[in-house]
Write an enzyme that holds these catalytic residues in place. Structure first.
Site, PDB file in Angstrom:
ATOM      1  N   LYS A   1       0.849  -1.190   0.000  1.00 19.82           N
ATOM      2  CA  LYS A   1       0.000   0.000   0.000  1.00 19.82           C
ATOM      3  C   LYS A   1       0.886   1.242   0.000  1.00 19.82           C
ATOM      4  O   LYS A   1       1.921   1.276   0.665  1.00 19.82           O
ATOM      5  CB  LYS A   1      -0.891  -0.023   1.248  1.00 19.82           C
ATOM      6  CG  LYS A   1      -1.969   1.054   1.282  1.00 19.82           C
ATOM      7  CD  LYS A   1      -2.836   0.910   2.541  1.00 19.82           C
ATOM      8  CE  LYS A   1      -3.953   1.942   2.591  1.00 19.82           C
ATOM      9  NZ  LYS A   1      -4.776   1.808   3.807  1.00 19.82           N
TER      10      LYS A   1
ATOM     11  N   SER B   1      -9.759   1.678   2.986  1.00 24.39           N
ATOM     12  CA  SER B   1      -8.919   2.495   2.125  1.00 24.39           C
ATOM     13  C   SER B   1      -7.869   1.701   1.343  1.00 24.39           C
ATOM     14  O   SER B   1      -7.298   2.221   0.394  1.00 24.39           O
ATOM     15  CB  SER B   1      -8.189   3.542   2.975  1.00 24.39           C
ATOM     16  OG  SER B   1      -7.304   2.902   3.879  1.00 24.39           O
TER      17      SER B   1
ATOM     18  N   SER C   1      -9.981  -0.722   7.090  1.00 23.97           N
ATOM     19  CA  SER C   1      -9.433  -0.515   5.743  1.00 23.97           C
ATOM     20  C   SER C   1      -8.819  -1.734   5.078  1.00 23.97           C
ATOM     21  O   SER C   1      -8.443  -1.669   3.912  1.00 23.97           O
ATOM     22  CB  SER C   1      -8.388   0.608   5.777  1.00 23.97           C
ATOM     23  OG  SER C   1      -9.020   1.845   5.843  1.00 23.97           O
TER      24      SER C   1
END
Lengths: 469, 479
Positions: A73, A148, A172
């Site tokens: 990420k 997210s 997330s």
């Protein structure tokens, strides 16, 4: 092929690492429209693959995960690569150091294929709040991937990597894992070092993993977990061999079903899917009981006060002074701050900074932040006392399956409710995991959430593996 | 109307740790700008602070030395504000749970001893520096040096117990002496490692409520503090005498113009939005840790003063100077191990030694004579090997020559003559040369003996034992 099979095949030279990387790069190329990646490290990954192939061919020692491909990420630092957080304000920022998790994965010879798209600074539940554009769901490109960590979820779902790192503050990892049909684990707070993870809300943030199976997730967590001298909130608790519990029988386990998680607002298809899975547990000899977690109703409000308060402070460093975006033509210092931050942050980030600034302000601190910290304590106590009775708690991960792109983006409050089943685990600092258990009539996946006491990740993997049988 | 002054002081003292409070960077002073930095103190995305335990130990030392309650469970908080020399946009400090509280410092005033209360002592990180005045900075530029960013500080907040600039001076002197005794800070105000802000108000004598206060900043020396306080007290009293109000304000002392100027309203209207620092776990001082800090505490100035008075039987004046610093006191005690006329040691330390330190601008640690050598020198006087005046010459010689006291006496040929027959020869010669003076003495002008002693000393090139000369002369003159 799961990670253990891959490792074996690579070790026995039945599989070339280079070919694996080439295939991964092609997959990324083929699914470019899903917008999962912010950066792809094609050359570097191929180079590393060649080194590993050579070493394997020469019979030399390699790391425990040699040949495994991962996506990271874009809020986790990899030295000499950009860490954008999908924000204009960090678009040009190159990290001068490796996050501790990256150091550990590098030592295990993991190949990083690229960095993944996300909601700006991990704020969001749809991966639409990104300067790189929205991430799309491979099961239906008209729909969101969740957030997210949406990019990491999609990267694993399309087969561009074996596993991916994401980060959690309120759900997330678990929520996009549910939306894309993956295993997604949020470890106990302190289980994995946060050093090198760009902070959103320090007391809630935790790095975790996406994988295709519980065993894969267990292998990744085993590699990245452990105490870190650079993170004083990281735990000294020893790290067990999480993968060993896979296949362990579940007979006799006591499972609690909190009724608040099955109430109004839950998609009936998901409810019946979860209940089917629960019946499988029961059939296998687990003891199922319904109980109540009344403090749950305060979780979202509590979460949005604490998370935004910490965020307003954590994001103060993006001021245009030392690195990242700086607005031009400012007349004085205050104007530079104002313009830089107005132009550099997106709407949702600004909204949360304002909220957080407000709840910490003189005269409001006691009513909001302090109160929220007290409620957090109550939520934690309530969950911990439930764990006196139950080995694990099982709930749906999300109230719905993946929603349409743009559907909730202008309605932040509805968007915030997407975290309703997941935030409790972050507030309480315990561990939790999404495991896919079915698809609805539109062929959209949904998952089941397992929550376990702090540092009992092995129970998540044991139960998760059961559902995968 | 008579007015009473009310002052509270906030002191920031930089700690002498090797590394910064939350990272491994060096705290050394005076390096090239931005060379003592790392991702942590630069506030890069993704970094986390890790507490330097030495800082906690230093804070506890000062807390114990100032009779504070030590919070065994204390924690850090974030103080949020934007400034270019503050990389994270917040300073890690302590707020609701400081490490030390409710202590006091005892000072000497005209009316005897007085306790100045301490509200709190807390740990925090220093900010960087904005650079404007260097030649390499353009007129429209501000450059930032972050070497100082993350250097540990203790903030020491006094109660509003101080009633005059004189008391403020005594308080600061005492506090500086303490941090130096405890070896936690060099206490150097001019170099900025010991900084002081003051809260000042005045009120009519007898009034119990406090007047409106102003905050005074930027006082960079003890002299500035005195001047600035005097200035501000006069300003406030004049305002009140003229029926005007004191405005609550923050003022900056301008040492060039000798006046205090108000800061612009915008600069001081801060809401710091304090909240507990989530990146650090609370500090817990368990019993073994606390006890080890406590047992390593050195003898403190007041105790040492009392002990010197009784153990060495010295006057209070001497004792105060000798115990002003640990190093000076240690030097005295080292010397006293080898020589037991303590008053004589004190006289020399307050005299020749102090003069040398002043002239050469050195500290007692850099003083070239070891306590042993000073003791040998004093012994040589005591046993009449050399006269006091010769000893001063030997002392000078020893400062720049690595020789023993005996060798120096030998080299300079200053060995005192105490051989009676040799002295008698000098005396006889003088008595025969200066018949007029001898006559005068015999006629009752006994003062003339001083002149005659001087002549014998001249003849012996200063080496004759003056006591022997004097008594021999007297004996012969009165025979």
């Amino acid at each position: 092929m799961d990670i253990k099979e891959t490792l074996n095949a690579v070790k026995q030279r039945k599989l070339s690492v280079k070919q694996r990387v080439e295939r991964a790069l092609k997959t990324i190329e083929d699914h470019k429209d899903l917008n999962a990646f912010t950066q792809v490290f094609a050359e570097e990954a191929l180079e590393k693959a060649k080194i590993l192939d050579d070493r394997l061919a020469a019979g030399k020692e390699t790391g425990a995960l040699a040949g495994v491909i991962m996506a990271i990420k874009d809020n986790i630092n990899i030295k000499d690569h950009k860490t954008t957080c999908a924000s204009k304000i960090l678009e040009s920022f190159i990290s001068p150091f490796d996050a501790t998790v990256i150091e550990k994965l590098k030592a295990a010879d993991v190949i990083f294929i690229g960095k993944t798209n996300m909601d700006e600074f991990a704020m969001g539940s749809s991966s639409e709040n990104s300067i790189f554009g929205a991430v799309k769901n491979p099961h239906d490109p008209e729909r969101v991937a969740g957030g997210s960590s949406g990019g990491s979820a999609v990267a694993v779902a399309i087969g561009a990597c074996d596993a991916a790192l994401g980060s959690e503050t309120g759900g997330s990892i678990r929520q996009p894992a549910s939306f894309t049909g993956l295993v997604g684990v949020k470890p106990t707070y302190g289980r994995v070092s946060r050093y090198g993870l760009v902070a959103y809300a320090s007391s809630l943030d935790q790095i975790g993993a996406f994988a295709k199976t519980s065993e894969d997730a267990a292998l990744i967590l085993k590699t990245i977990a452990g105490h870190d001298v650079h993170d004083s909130t990281s735990a000294t608790e020893p790290v067990p061999d999480y993968d060993r519990v896979v296949g362990k029988e579940i007979k006799g386990l006591k499972i609690g079903l909190p009724e608040e998680y099955f109430a109004e607002g839950l998609d009936p298809e998901i409810r019946s899917g979860i209940m089917n899975a629960v019946r499988r547990l029961e059939k296998e000899g687990a003891k199922i009981e319904t109980f109540s977690l009344p403090q749950t109703r305060y979780a979202i409000a509590t979460y949005y006060i604490i998370a935004t308060a910490e965020a307003s402070s954590n994001l103060a460093r993006y001021d245009g002074v030392r690195y990242g975006y700086r607005a031009q033509d400012a007349g004085d210092l205050n104007e530079m701050y104002e313009k830089t931050r107005s132009e550099g942050f997106g709407e949702e980030v600004k909204r949360r900074i304002l909220l957080g600034t407000y709840v910490l302000s003189a005269g409001y601190y006691d009513a909001y932040y302090k109160k929220a910290m007290q409620v957090r304590r109550l939520i934690k106590d309530e969950l911990n006392s439930a764990f006196q009775k139950y080995d694990a708690i099982v709930t749906p991960t999300t109230p719905t399956t993946a929603f349409r792109l743009g559907e909730k983006i202008d309605d932040p409050l509805t968007m915030y409710l997407m975290d309703i089943y997941t935030v409790t685990a972050n507030l309480a600092g315990i561990c939790a995991m999404n495991v896919p258990v079915g698809k609805n009539s539109d062929r959209l996946p949904f998952g089941l959430q397992i929550m376990a006491p702090a540092f009992k990740e092995d129970r998540l993997f044991q139960l998760g593996a059961f559902f995968e049988k | 109307m008579e007015y009473e002054v009310v002052i509270g002081l906030e002191v920031h003292t930089q700690l002498l740790t090797e590394s910064k409070i939350f990272c491994g960077c060096s705290t050394k002073f005076g390096s090239e700008p931005n060379t003592q930095t790392c991702p942590v103190c630069l506030g890069m995305p993704g970094v986390l602070p890790v507490l330097n335990r030495k800082v906690v130990e230093f804070a506890v030392r000062l807390g114990l030395a100032t009779h504070c309650q030590i919070r065994r469970n204390n924690r850090f908080a974030r103080k949020n504000y934007f400034y270019p020399d503050l990389p994270k946009g917040y300073q890690i400090s302590q707020f609701e749970e400081p490490i030390c509280e409710n202590g006091y410092v005892e000072i000497e005033t005209e009316n005897g001893k007085k306790r100045v209360g301490l509200i709190r002592i807390h740990m925090e990180e220093d900010a960087g520096k904005s650079v404007h005045d260097e030649a390499y900075v353009g007129s429209e530029e501000t450059l930032i040096d972050l070497n100082r960013c993350g250097v540990p500080l203790l903030e020491i907040v006094s109660a509003p117990d101080i009633r005059s600039p004189h008391e403020a001076h005594a308080y600061l002197t005492k506090l500086r002496q303490l941090v130096r005794y405890l070896e936690i800070s060099d206490g150097n105000m001019e170099e900025g490692s010991f900084r002081c802000d003051a809260n000042i108000s005045v009120r009519p004598v007898g009034q119990t409520t406090l007047g409106t206060r102003t905050e005074l900043k930027n006082m960079n020396s003890f002299a500035h503090v005195q001047k600035a306080l005097d200035y501000e007290i006069n300003r406030q009293i004049n305002l009140l005498k003229n029926g005007q109000q004191v405005e609550q304000n923050t003022l900056l002392w301008d040492p060039q113009k000798n006046e205090a100027r108000p800061m612009r309203g915008k600069e001081e209207s801060h809401d710091y939005r304090y909240f507990p620092e989530p990146d650090l776990v609370p500090v817990f001082l368990d019993a073994p840790w606390f006890d080890s800090i406590k047992s390593a505490l050195p003898e403190l100035p007041d105790k040492k003063f009392e002990r010197f008075l009784s153990q060495y039987n010295l006057p209070a004046y001497d004792t105060a100077i000798l115990t002003e610093s640990r190093d000076l006191a240690d030097y005295f005690e080292q010397t006293a191990k080898h020589f037991t006329d303590y008053k004589m040691i004190s006289n020399w330390m307050l005299g020749e030694v102090a003069r040398t330190l002043n002239e050469q601008k050195i500290t007692i640690n850099e003083f070239p004579l070891t306590p042993q050598r000073l003791a040998s020198l004093l012994k040589a006087i005591d046993t009449n090997v050399i006269s006091t005046s010769a000893a001063k010459k030997v002392f000078e010689y020893l400062l720049s020559n690595e020789v023993s006291v005996d060798e120096a006496i030998e080299k300079l040929g200053l060995k005192q003559i105490s051989d009676e027959s040799r002295i008698e020869a000098y005396v006889d010669q003088v008595l025969s040369e200066f018949t007029n003076e001898v006559e005068a003495y015999k006629n009752g002008k006994t003062k003339v003996i001083g002149f005659l002693v001087g002549q014998v000393m001249r003849l012996s090139k200063g080496k004759a034992n003056p006591q022997m000369v004097s008594s021999l002369l007297r004996k012969k003159l009165e025979a």
